[in-house]
Design a protein around this motif. Structure first.
Motif, mmCIF file in Angstrom:
data_model
loop_
_atom_site.group_PDB
_atom_site.id
_atom_site.type_symbol
_atom_site.label_atom_id
_atom_site.label_comp_id
_atom_site.label_asym_id
_atom_site.label_seq_id
_atom_site.Cartn_x
_atom_site.Cartn_y
_atom_site.Cartn_z
ATOM 1 N N TYR A 19 78.580 19.522 15.894
ATOM 2 C CA TYR A 19 78.935 20.983 15.135
ATOM 3 C C TYR A 19 79.480 21.453 15.967
ATOM 4 O O TYR A 19 79.319 22.519 16.880
ATOM 5 C CB TYR A 19 77.997 21.693 14.918
ATOM 6 N N ASP A 50 78.465 18.334 10.683
ATOM 7 C CA ASP A 50 77.312 18.827 10.651
ATOM 8 C C ASP A 50 78.162 20.013 9.934
ATOM 9 O O ASP A 50 78.314 21.407 10.335
ATOM 10 C CB ASP A 50 76.202 19.774 11.296
ATOM 11 N N ARG A 206 76.534 22.085 29.839
ATOM 12 C CA ARG A 206 77.442 21.870 28.577
ATOM 13 C C ARG A 206 79.265 21.559 28.818
ATOM 14 O O ARG A 206 80.125 22.095 29.751
ATOM 15 C CB ARG A 206 77.992 22.892 27.329
ATOM 16 N N ALA A 212 75.128 25.669 19.649
ATOM 17 C CA ALA A 212 75.114 26.642 18.038
ATOM 18 C C ALA A 212 73.254 26.964 18.146
ATOM 19 O O ALA A 212 73.631 27.209 16.427
ATOM 20 C CB ALA A 212 75.386 25.937 17.507
ATOM 21 N N TYR A 213 72.625 26.983 18.279
ATOM 22 C CA TYR A 213 71.613 26.801 18.377
ATOM 23 C C TYR A 213 70.986 28.431 18.780
ATOM 24 O O TYR A 213 70.632 28.658 19.550
ATOM 25 C CB TYR A 213 70.087 25.872 19.077
HETATM 26 N N1 UDP Z 1 74.011 20.804 15.783
HETATM 27 C C1 UDP Z 1 74.726 20.953 13.974
HETATM 28 N N2 UDP Z 1 74.919 21.712 13.065
HETATM 29 C C2 UDP Z 1 74.267 22.674 13.387
HETATM 30 C C3 UDP Z 1 74.033 23.387 15.572
HETATM 31 C C4 UDP Z 1 73.910 22.211 16.640
HETATM 32 O O1 UDP Z 1 75.232 19.405 14.256
HETATM 33 O O2 UDP Z 1 73.844 24.004 13.250
HETATM 34 C C5 UDP Z 1 74.775 19.636 17.164
HETATM 35 C C6 UDP Z 1 75.413 20.267 17.908
HETATM 36 O O3 UDP Z 1 76.836 20.105 17.954
HETATM 37 C C7 UDP Z 1 75.126 19.704 18.989
HETATM 38 C C8 UDP Z 1 73.183 19.444 18.795
HETATM 39 O O4 UDP Z 1 73.187 19.843 17.384
HETATM 40 O O5 UDP Z 1 75.503 18.104 19.293
HETATM 41 C C9 UDP Z 1 72.717 20.198 19.929
HETATM 42 O O6 UDP Z 1 73.216 21.678 19.335
HETATM 43 P P1 UDP Z 1 73.015 22.856 20.937
HETATM 44 O O7 UDP Z 1 73.916 22.370 21.998
HETATM 45 O O8 UDP Z 1 73.676 24.498 20.018
HETATM 46 O O9 UDP Z 1 71.681 23.322 21.057
HETATM 47 P P2 UDP Z 1 70.815 23.056 21.912
HETATM 48 O O10 UDP Z 1 71.233 22.297 23.419
HETATM 49 O O11 UDP Z 1 70.383 24.773 23.201
HETATM 50 O O12 UDP Z 1 69.925 22.655 22.163
#
Ligand code: UDP
Ligand code: MG
Length: 342
Positions: A19, A50, A206, A212-213
């Motif tokens: 995303y 997504d 990163r 995106a969360y």
């Molecule tokens: N992602 C997704 N849809 C969303 C949000 C995130 O597919 O609505 C994907 C994002 O591209 C990444 C993974 O899910 O590959 C984890 O997201 P993020 O890094 O934002 O989360 P965190 O590392 O904070 O758990």
């Protein structure tokens, strides 16, 4: 065991939810490819777009043009990472399916360890974050509390697990049987059983972009972890309600007996009691609502995700060229339903 895993298409499927990861994707792909090549067996990389609004889809398409092992499933809108990984499981053809984030935080270097465990005979290899650096204290505390609560009420210890895991084909098929709308894969993966192993990893920085969360999304996932796997909150409410009612009866009897001595102040106490009980009732309705909401979601029977386009998969039949279907024919996602929403 290894004979059973021998499949014709590919040995490893990498499932990557994406995303808005345009900044990370090129570097991530090179790292993943380097690690995947080391495994020495055929593989595919499935990116699930997504509903990205940046250049991620174009980047994935150009990666596919250069490397036909790269495949892409594009959602019609943003559905969430759990849904994206679910689609990856539906489309993957590998004997082992490895999911990892596109932002590089799940270091591809760890894949060799996951595969080594799989080769030892483990069907589910989960990863656990060694420590959660770069996460703010309130967020860390919130996450810790949610995990504690989940463990207390469901008995599942999934603290600090990530959606970075390897599933054997058998486990993938088991997870695919569960078509709950509200997805919590960490719990589901525990629930399906099989021989499970854990591998520790250090969360990497990163490669680019921003997470995106949001805290809201995190809260939704936490509540899915809790309410999808336990009816204990309902039971606790019943218990609390019973205790409160019993207390109220005792209080009422005592109030009647003491009425001539304390008089008016009792009214205030009764008001407080009423407020307390009303609060309890509202909380109870809220918790019941969590379950009713889930029943409502399931009753609607909507698909977990809607695919706009799938690139790099063999079309199963002619008509599916405009509406591609998951690579596997026995997918529980009904094609007719998907068409209704596109
Ligand atoms: N992602 C997704 N849809 C969303 C949000 C995130 O597919 O609505 C994907 C994002 O591209 C990444 C993974 O899910 O590959 C984890 O997201 P993020 O890094 O934002 O989360 P965190 O590392 O904070 O758990
Ligand atoms: Mg991340």
């Amino acid at each position: 065991m290894d004979k059973q895993r021998d499949i014709t298409a590919v040995t490893f499927s990498f499932v990557v939810p994406v995303y808005n990861e345009a900044e990370s994707l090129p570097a991530f792909y090179s790292k993943l490819r380097a690690e995947a090549d080391k495994l020495g067996q055929p593989y595919e990389i499935i990116f699930i777009d997504d509903g990205s609004t940046d250049e991620s889809p174009e980047i994935i398409r150009s990666l596919h043009e250069d490397d036909d092992r790269v495949r892409c499933v594009s959602f019609s809108r943003n559905f969430g990472p759990q849904e994206a990984i679910t689609a990856g499981y539906d489309y993957a053809a590998g004997s082992a399916v490895i999911s990892l984030d596109a932002d590089g935080q799940h270091p591809p270097e760890v894949i060799a360890e996951l595969v080594a465990k799989w080769r030892q005979g483990y069907e589910v290899v989960c990863t656990v974050k060694a420590h959660t650096k770069d996460v703010s204290l309130p967020r860390r505390l919130a996450v810790k509390c949610v995990y504690r609560l989940i463990r207390l009420l469901t008995g599942m210890d999934i603290a600090d697990q990530a959606d970075f895991r390897l599933l054997d084909r058998k486990a993938v098929e088991a997870v695919r049987q569960v078509r709950e709308r509200s997805r919590f894969l960490r719990g589901l993966v525990r629930w399906v059983g099989f021989r499970q192993a854990e591998v520790q990893y250090e969360v990497a920085d990163r490669l680019g972009g921003t997470p995106a969360y949001t805290l809201g999304k995190l809260a939704r996932m936490g509540s899915a972890g809790l309410f999808n796997f336990s009816v204990m909150p309902l039971r606790l409410i019943g218990l609390a309600g019973g205790t409160m009612t019993a207390t109220a009866i005792v209080y009422a009897v005592a109030a009647l007996i003491l009425w001539p001595f304390v008089g008016g102040s009792l009214i205030a106490n009764l008001v407080m009691l009423a407020v307390g009980l009303t609060g309890l009732q509202l909380a109870a309705i809220g918790v019941c609502g969590e379950y009713v909401g889930r029943i409502y979601d399931e009753a609607k029977g909507r698909p977990i995700y809607v695919v706009r386009e799938a690139v790099g998969f063999e079309p199963a039949e002619e008509e599916t060229q405009t509406q591609p279907q998951p690579a596997r024919s026995d997918t529980p996602t009904e094609p007719s339903r998907i068409r209704l929403f596109t």
